[in-house]
Design an enzyme around this catalytic site. Structure first.
Site, PDB file in Angstrom:
ATOM      1  N   ASP A  89      11.780  23.841  -2.796  1.00 38.34           N
ATOM      2  CA  ASP A  89      12.480  22.982  -3.748  1.00 38.34           C
ATOM      3  C   ASP A  89      13.965  22.816  -3.457  1.00 38.34           C
ATOM      4  OD1 ASP A  89      10.028  23.237  -5.389  1.00 38.34           O
ATOM      5  OD2 ASP A  89      10.757  25.296  -5.564  1.00 38.34           O
ATOM      6  N   ARG A 103       0.781 -10.577   7.054  1.00 41.03           N
ATOM      7  CA  ARG A 103       0.781  -9.337   6.273  1.00 41.03           C
ATOM      8  C   ARG A 103       2.109  -8.616   6.521  1.00 41.03           C
ATOM      9  NH1 ARG A 103      -4.367  -9.368   8.906  1.00 41.03           N
ATOM     10  NH2 ARG A 103      -3.787  -7.542  10.155  1.00 41.03           N
ATOM     11  N   HIS A 116      -6.715  -6.952  13.107  1.00 42.63           N
ATOM     12  CA  HIS A 116      -5.475  -6.172  13.137  1.00 42.63           C
ATOM     13  C   HIS A 116      -5.175  -5.785  14.579  1.00 42.63           C
ATOM     14  CE1 HIS A 116      -2.264  -3.932  11.324  1.00 42.63           C
ATOM     15  NE2 HIS A 116      -2.694  -2.751  11.726  1.00 42.63           N
ATOM     16  N   LYS A 161       0.845  -1.209   0.000  1.00 44.69           N
ATOM     17  CA  LYS A 161       0.000   0.000   0.000  1.00 44.69           C
ATOM     18  C   LYS A 161       0.877   1.255   0.000  1.00 44.69           C
ATOM     19  CE  LYS A 161      -0.357  -0.157   5.048  1.00 44.69           C
ATOM     20  NZ  LYS A 161      -1.179  -0.631   6.177  1.00 44.69           N
ATOM     21  N   TYR A 165      15.143  32.059   3.871  1.00 41.80           N
ATOM     22  CA  TYR A 165      13.965  32.838   4.278  1.00 41.80           C
ATOM     23  C   TYR A 165      14.038  33.146   5.778  1.00 41.80           C
ATOM     24  CZ  TYR A 165      11.526  31.732  -0.106  1.00 41.80           C
ATOM     25  OH  TYR A 165      11.149  31.637  -1.420  1.00 41.80           O
ATOM     26  N   ARG A 177     -10.931   0.549  14.330  1.00 42.14           N
ATOM     27  CA  ARG A 177     -10.825   1.237  13.046  1.00 42.14           C
ATOM     28  C   ARG A 177     -11.937   0.773  12.117  1.00 42.14           C
ATOM     29  NH1 ARG A 177      -4.944   1.231  10.311  1.00 42.14           N
ATOM     30  NH2 ARG A 177      -5.417  -0.972  10.002  1.00 42.14           N
ATOM     31  N   CYS A 184      13.391  25.439   1.935  1.00 41.30           N
ATOM     32  CA  CYS A 184      12.515  26.049   0.927  1.00 41.30           C
ATOM     33  C   CYS A 184      11.670  24.960   0.266  1.00 41.30           C
ATOM     34  CB  CYS A 184      13.335  26.760  -0.146  1.00 41.30           C
ATOM     35  SG  CYS A 184      14.586  27.880   0.498  1.00 41.30           S
TER      36      CYS A 184
HETATM   37  C1  LIG Z   1      -0.493  -1.592   6.891  1.00 41.84           C
HETATM   38  C2  LIG Z   1      -1.097  -2.796   7.446  1.00 41.84           C
HETATM   39  C3  LIG Z   1      -0.299  -3.915   7.751  1.00 41.84           C
HETATM   40  C4  LIG Z   1       1.213  -3.894   7.716  1.00 41.84           C
HETATM   41  O1  LIG Z   1       1.698  -3.558   8.993  1.00 41.84           O
HETATM   42  P1  LIG Z   1       3.263  -3.502   9.290  1.00 41.84           P
HETATM   43  O2  LIG Z   1       3.377  -3.069  10.690  1.00 41.84           O
HETATM   44  O3  LIG Z   1       3.822  -2.495   8.329  1.00 41.84           O
HETATM   45  O4  LIG Z   1       3.803  -4.858   9.027  1.00 41.84           O
HETATM   46  C5  LIG Z   1      -0.948  -5.073   8.164  1.00 41.84           C
HETATM   47  N1  LIG Z   1      -2.290  -5.118   8.271  1.00 41.84           N
HETATM   48  C6  LIG Z   1      -3.081  -4.067   8.006  1.00 41.84           C
HETATM   49  C7  LIG Z   1      -4.551  -4.188   8.162  1.00 41.84           C
HETATM   50  C8  LIG Z   1      -2.515  -2.863   7.596  1.00 41.84           C
HETATM   51  O5  LIG Z   1      -3.308  -1.814   7.346  1.00 41.84           O
END
Ligand SMILES: *Cc1c(COP(=O)(O)O)cnc(C)c1O
Length: 373
Positions: A315, A221, A167, A41, A267, A137, A313
């Site tokens: 850029d 994941r 998660h 992602k 600046y 979430r 700045c």
């Molecule tokens: C981003 C994400 C992960 C990855 O987590 P890491 O800590 O980067 O390994 C796993 N599960 C879900 C639902 C996520 O949104």
């Protein structure tokens, strides 16, 4: 994979060999038969989604995870056959596209399912049910909601419960109380399903690296540590194998000048020399993701640290050089030069954030250059 010519010397160098190494080492660490879902992602945490995905697949990842429909479609164009899961919300209007492109969606609302059932889908749509065990979430929060959702999906020929997942909110912390509470809630939810879906998954980086192997379930994941970064200082002390970081950031000096005591830079004229000083200008600024809060951060020139001075700045920014260097001299913002290294973790500390955020916010104006070493 876009081949366009880059003239500006500012670039992120992505070491795909490091990604490959991290995937291979994780594979050895996992329980036999556990699949690796490479989390790509946000343009692979700023590293480049297509190139990272190709490398991860080559090293053994069998699924990809993204956050949005747009990311999934982009990945699908390059990988016609791999399983792709959208971890976040996909609107009902995306369901026909997901079915057509064989993209798996995360589901957590019976209403959403009912609306999708009213649409015509060209192919069956694969779904992973999200259970909220404490992250707060997205996800169903009660067994009753889970059962209703499951029933709503299974009563349709076109919808398939392919997976179920949750998660963890605190997997990277030393105190396991909250984590264990989430685990037992997840167990309770999945055991209430009439049929175990094909893929049960829960482990993010912290879970797969430092927790019980059982929590790897059918797939993990693999996010931040695929990029060679530890999810927290605590996990960093517990890593089961060394990680290799993939991201470095480089540019070159485009101007060097000697200024005298009393002369100021940038600046607001916030930096004023107290002695004769060599000042270098580098072509990277906040529009590249080098936010103004990074003023004071060191960069490397010829293996020596040099601070960013004055205000950054849009850029460009200026650095205080230890000596007179030539225009074109390499400047490393993240990475190694000789015996010195500036890490993503150092950058994160400088602006009081986490390492995840650092490569993510390097904008698309900075080309990603792939180095297979
Ligand atoms: C981003 C994400 C992960 C990855 O987590 P890491 O800590 O980067 O390994 C796993 N599960 C879900 C639902 C996520 O949104």
């Amino acid at each position: 994979m876009q081949k366009i010519q880059h003239f500006r010397p500012t670039r992120a160098i992505i070491n795909l060999e490091a990604i490959k190494h991290n995937v291979l080492r994780l594979k050895e660490h996992l329980k036999k038969g556990v699949q690796i879902m490479a989390v790509v992602k946000a343009n692979a945490y700023g590293h480049g989604d297509v190139e990272v995905a190709a490398t991860a697949i080559e090293a053994g990842a069998t699924m990809l995870a993204v956050a949005t429909p747009e990311e999934a479609l982009h990945i699908r164009k390059h990988f016609p056959n791999i399983d792709i899961l959208i971890l976040g919300y996909a609107p009902v209007s995306f369901a026909p596209f997901a079915a057509k492109e064989n993209i798996t969606l995360t589901v957590f609302s019976s209403d959403w399912v009912d609306q999708v059932k009213a649409l015509t889908l060209s192919n069956p749509l694969k779904l992973h049910i999200k259970i909220d065990t404490g992250m707060g979430r997205i996800g169903v929060t009660t067994i009753e909601d889970l059962m209703n959702l499951y029933k709503a999906i299974s009563s349709s020929d076109n919808l398939l419960v392919d997976g179920v997942f949750t998660h963890f909110a605190t997997a990277d912390e030393e105190d396991e109380t909250y984590f264990n509470h989430q685990v037992s809630k997840f167990e309770q939810f999945i055991s209430s399903l009439p049929v175990k879906p094909r893929i049960v998954h829960a482990a993010n980086t912290a879970t797969m690296l430092i927790k019980d192997q059982q929590l790897q379930y059918d797939a993990v994941r693999f996010g931040i540590s695929m990029y060679g970064l530890a999810p927290s200082a605590y996990v960093k002390t517990k890593l089961p194998f060394p990680l290799q970081t993939a991201f470095s950031l480089e540019t070159e000096l485009v101007e060097v000048k000697l200024i005298q005591p009393g002369q100021s830079i940038g600046y607001g004229a916030t930096f004023t020399a107290t002695e004769p000083s060599y000042i270098g200008t580098i072509p990277i600024g906040y529009a590249d993701g080098l936010i103004r809060k990074y003023s004071g951060q060191h960069v490397l020139v010829n293996g020596t640290r040099a601070p960013i001075i004055g205000r950054i700045c849009m850029d460009q920014c200026m650095i205080l050089l230890p000596a007179a260097y030539n225009i074109g001299e390499k400047v490393t913002l993240i990475g190694k030069q000789q015996n010195e290294e500036i890490t993503i973790d150092e950058w994160a500390e400088k602006v009081e954030t986490i390492n995840y955020e650092v490569p993510c916010i390097i904008t698309s104006r900075v080309p990603r250059i792939y180095n297979k070493k």
